[in-house]
Design an enzyme around this catalytic site. Structure first.
Site, mmCIF file in Angstrom:
data_model
loop_
_atom_site.group_PDB
_atom_site.id
_atom_site.type_symbol
_atom_site.label_atom_id
_atom_site.label_comp_id
_atom_site.label_asym_id
_atom_site.label_seq_id
_atom_site.Cartn_x
_atom_site.Cartn_y
_atom_site.Cartn_z
ATOM 1 C CG ASP A 181 -0.301 -0.485 2.502
ATOM 2 O OD1 ASP A 181 0.942 -0.500 2.581
ATOM 3 O OD2 ASP A 181 -1.034 -0.835 3.436
ATOM 4 C CG HIS A 191 -5.683 -1.970 9.024
ATOM 5 N ND1 HIS A 191 -5.740 -0.619 9.292
ATOM 6 C CD2 HIS A 191 -4.371 -2.310 9.175
ATOM 7 C CE1 HIS A 191 -4.520 -0.184 9.563
ATOM 8 N NE2 HIS A 191 -3.687 -1.180 9.510
HETATM 9 C C1 F6R Z 1 1.625 -1.406 6.109
HETATM 10 C C2 F6R Z 1 0.304 -1.989 6.255
HETATM 11 C C3 F6R Z 1 -0.458 -1.927 7.521
HETATM 12 C C4 F6R Z 1 0.373 -2.248 8.762
HETATM 13 C C5 F6R Z 1 -0.487 -2.147 10.026
HETATM 14 C C6 F6R Z 1 0.348 -2.349 11.269
HETATM 15 O O1 F6R Z 1 2.113 -1.567 4.791
HETATM 16 O O2 F6R Z 1 -0.182 -2.505 5.305
HETATM 17 O O3 F6R Z 1 -1.544 -2.813 7.455
HETATM 18 O O4 F6R Z 1 0.892 -3.530 8.639
HETATM 19 O O5 F6R Z 1 -1.104 -0.911 10.086
HETATM 20 O O6 F6R Z 1 1.237 -1.281 11.387
HETATM 21 P P1 F6R Z 1 2.430 -1.320 12.450
HETATM 22 O O7 F6R Z 1 3.331 -2.409 12.000
HETATM 23 O O8 F6R Z 1 3.102 0.029 12.320
HETATM 24 O O9 F6R Z 1 1.809 -1.577 13.766
#
Ligand code: F6R
Length: 241
Positions: free
Chosen positions: A67, A138
């Protein structure tokens, strides 16, 4: 869904990097699906260390990121494009022409999404996809909704995601409101998926994913529909399983 629980994020990084390195040995021209955020950082650090020891050759690897925000330049320090260069691409021998990060900039963002989806297909599909999980369940930027989105699309970020991501910006106002993201269908077409979650803040989302049936109100629960999913958790993320 095979669940493994580790002591901490550093141990997960080592184990995840080994899984990636094994894939590079099995299939040197493999297609990797990559994620940004805090979660994969220990994995990328460990992968860079393996690369420096001659144990991870990216020379024939192609990659697609999950993304990207809409409305910030690639040079912006919070763009996912920049994140990938700073944390992985510039530190291993992957060829710039072989990396793809969504680039939602044209007049017709829908066309950008279709082109991204077509590029993944043309590469032969993703062999190994790494995922984090949001506090709201998500994966990529597929936010809780009524129907699983099938393809790469433009999404409006939810308030909880904007609040979670404001830590990377000066304020919540600066967090972009839209993103381009692979759909749940795009993710499920990967041949193998590794989801990583670390910290007690992810425990509720992980429990909803693991214990519930596939339900678009918890997008990560779609992973129940895939036959080759590995989940790496630390003790915090596994707290209420
Ligand atoms: C990032 C993505 C998001 C993250 C999620 C967790 O490319 O697709 O779904 O994996 O928001 O984010 P963190 O790892 O920062 O807790």
């Amino acid at each position: 869904m095979q669940i493994h629980i580790f002591k901490d994020a550093a141990q997960i990084g080592e184990a995840a990097a080994q899984l990636f390195a094994a894939k590079l040995l099995q299939k040197p021209d493999c297609v990797l699906g990559l994620a940004t955020g805090s979660t994969p950082l220990p994995t990328y650090d460990a992968l860079v260390a393996l690369h420096r020891r001659g144990l991870a050759d990216f020379s024939r690897v192609r990659s697609f990121n999950l993304d990207e925000y809409v409305g910030i330049d690639r040079a912006h320090e919070q763009s996912y494009y920049r994140f990938m260069y700073d944390n992985l691409f510039s530190l291993v021998n992957i060829k710039p022409e072989n990396v793809q990060v969504p680039h939602p900039v044209s007049e017709d963002l829908g066309a950008d999404c279709d082109a991204y989806e077509a590029a993944i297909d043309a590469a032969g599909g993703i062999d190994l996809q790494i995922l984090g999980i949001g506090n709201n369940g998500h994966i990529a930027f597929n936010e809780p909704c009524e129907v699983f989105p099938l393809r790469t699309h433009i999404v409006h970020l939810t308030e909880s995601t904007i609040l979670a991501n404001q830590r990377f910006f000066n304020s919540a106002d600066e967090v972009p409101r839209q993103a381009m993201t692979m759909g749940i269908g795009t993710i499920l077409r990967a041949r193998e998926i590794l989801l990583i979650a670390t910290g007690a803040g992810k425990a509720a989302a992980v429990a909803a994913m693991v214990n519930g049936n596939a339900d678009p109100r918890c997008p990560a629960s779609a992973l129940h529909l895939h036959s080759h999913v590995t989940v790496f958790l630390d003790a915090g993320a596994a707290l209420i399983l």
